[in-house]
Design an enzyme around this catalytic site. Sequence first.
Site, PDB file in Angstrom:
ATOM      1  N   CYS A  49      -6.936  -1.395  -4.329  1.00  0.00           N
ATOM      2  CA  CYS A  49      -7.895  -0.735  -5.213  1.00  0.00           C
ATOM      3  C   CYS A  49      -7.542   0.742  -5.241  1.00  0.00           C
ATOM      4  CB  CYS A  49      -9.321  -0.964  -4.728  1.00  0.00           C
ATOM      5  SG  CYS A  49      -9.522  -0.625  -2.981  1.00  0.00           S
TER       6      CYS A  49
ATOM      7  N   LEU B 243     -10.487  -3.832  -7.180  1.00  0.00           N
ATOM      8  CA  LEU B 243      -9.835  -5.105  -7.476  1.00  0.00           C
ATOM      9  C   LEU B 243     -10.461  -6.076  -6.493  1.00  0.00           C
ATOM     10  CD1 LEU B 243      -7.575  -6.700  -8.990  1.00  0.00           C
ATOM     11  CD2 LEU B 243      -6.126  -6.251  -7.030  1.00  0.00           C
TER      12      LEU B 243
ATOM     13  N   ASN C 237      -8.903   1.427   0.964  1.00  0.00           N
ATOM     14  CA  ASN C 237      -8.056   0.580   0.133  1.00  0.00           C
ATOM     15  C   ASN C 237      -7.188  -0.189   1.123  1.00  0.00           C
ATOM     16  OD1 ASN C 237      -5.011   1.417  -1.663  1.00  0.00           O
ATOM     17  ND2 ASN C 237      -6.072  -0.497  -1.601  1.00  0.00           N
ATOM     18  N   GLY C 238      -7.328  -1.497   1.160  1.00  0.00           N
ATOM     19  CA  GLY C 238      -6.487  -2.243   2.090  1.00  0.00           C
ATOM     20  C   GLY C 238      -7.043  -3.600   2.448  1.00  0.00           C
TER      21      GLY C 238
ATOM     22  N   THR D 213      17.411   5.599  -6.363  1.00  0.00           N
ATOM     23  CA  THR D 213      17.412   4.155  -6.102  1.00  0.00           C
ATOM     24  C   THR D 213      16.016   3.555  -6.276  1.00  0.00           C
ATOM     25  OG1 THR D 213      18.205   2.434  -4.611  1.00  0.00           O
ATOM     26  CG2 THR D 213      17.128   4.310  -3.582  1.00  0.00           C
TER      27      THR D 213
ATOM     28  N   ARG E  76      15.501   3.029 -10.073  1.00  0.00           N
ATOM     29  CA  ARG E  76      16.311   1.903 -10.560  1.00  0.00           C
ATOM     30  C   ARG E  76      15.671   0.561 -10.201  1.00  0.00           C
ATOM     31  NH1 ARG E  76      22.180   3.582  -8.196  1.00  0.00           N
ATOM     32  NH2 ARG E  76      22.672   5.320  -9.585  1.00  0.00           N
TER      33      ARG E  76
END
Length: 561
Positions: free
Chosen positions: A2, A50, A75-76, A337, A340
């Site tokens: 969330c 969420l 959040n977790g 990286t 990408r």
Amino acid sequence: MCGIWALFGSDECLSVQCTSAMKIAHRGPDAFRFENVNGFTNCCFGFHRLAIVDQLYGMQPLRIKKFPFLWLCYNGEIYNHHTLKKQFEFDHQTKVDGEILLHLYDRFGIQKMASLLDGVFAFVLLDTTNRKVFLGRDTYGVRPLFKFLTDDGFLAVCSEAKGLTDLTHAMDTPANIIPFLPGHFEVFDLKQNGKVQSIEMEQFHCCTKEPAHSIYDTVERLPTSFEEETVKANIKTLFENAVRKRLMAHRRIGCLLSGGLDSSLVAATLVKLAKEEKLQYPIQTFSIGSEDSPDIIAARKVATHIGSEHHEVNFTVEEGIQAVKEVIFHLETYDITTIRASVGMYMVAKYIREKSDSVVIFSGEGADELTQGYIYFHKAPSPKAAAEDSVRLMKELYLFDVLRADRTTAAHGLELRVPFLDHRLTAYYLSLPEEMRIPRHEVEKYLLRDSFKGLNLIPDEILWRRKEAFSDGMMSVKKSWYTHLQEHLDSMVNDDQMEKAHKTFPHNPPCSKEAYYFRQVFEKHYPGRAEWLSHYWMPRWINATDPSARTLSIYKPDKDQ
């Protein structure tokens, strides 16, 4: 998963500031709440939800009757909340996993509370009785947290930096926004006017130490011998336990599957345990790539072998290039990286959100750092150097791989779970003799592969498949995704700009046109915030000028690709 956002001592009317909270709305598509703290007129919490656990009481800031003076925004996922509740006989008011933080804090204080949490988290805890604010973040920074603090004590925190960049404050100097350090908690005194003063910052867990919560773990003490068969049995036990505890969800579980070793082990174990736990639906797996990419072909083999409901997301170079700007905005980094690899992950997450009902997504992040999976480890000067670099990579995950994994999935309101970063698994693996962990017989991650040998969990050819960077494996061996990207971006940056790159961007100056372009896009969204990235991700011990493994002299593609 969330989005959390909180202000203490705001210099501006809260109704003006709260528009900043909406910048992270993607993290919690189910509900939003904005709440002022009574008694502190310029303090507030914002929360995007969420819904994964406890549909009824899961809204935040979380407050319960027993502790009316405590406010929690986190959040977790706390995987051991049931175990701790039973162990300490806490009387819970809700089914929310985060409620355990309130009980632990009340009984033991912040230090012990943080160290007993088995899970991934970023939290803001307010104690109005003792006038304290606490911030904390999990060991590897799987859940993000940014902190904004002015010289006169205006504190703001948010899951993503973008929720802090436009806050109004009274100071002339720009406020510093920094990522909160993983594995730490910080304590602030809260003054009557809502401003704060930092009084303590402490590390509560380091990845090489066994976590404090392991004494209450469901997996008993493991045999301590370093005899090879014992070690391999322990790795299997801890890995399976890591996947099992992450099945905690009221929403559908799926899995990213690149066809590499790590995601294949996660997907296969997940399918196996889902059957044992009698989940009411088949596990969906998702892979992304172009038609002939090695990843797509390998993932297909694994999905057939494990019997998952498999989805293939095809994408073209043009679609990938088009997504780059959006991806950089979500990532808040210009690391080469990371960008990408994020394009593919961002696009597969978009597909999952739009075309499936899976919300909780398992992934293989962290395995390469933990088990020395990068090809450059073949060139480590000694087992000791390799072990030290493995720990360095683990500590920097929050800047690179877990940042990518969180931001690309959160952008589409999905929750990511990473079993390879389980505290007990990582502490155990990093405690093994250095010689055991290095590449053997020219194969990286040899010990991990060997631990799962002969089980028929995944096809043998996948178990021993060479390391292929995610951003490379998405396209054919003939031409990597990064090559397509570089060719396209070549025309976007001129030689004159490259010559002056060191002056234009003195911190982490870009050394290629691709890097220059990424930096330009980043600076457009986050001007003057280049310090968020301390350094580029690069292979060690080998004169690398590009992060892709395919550019290294020691890279050998699989013979069957």
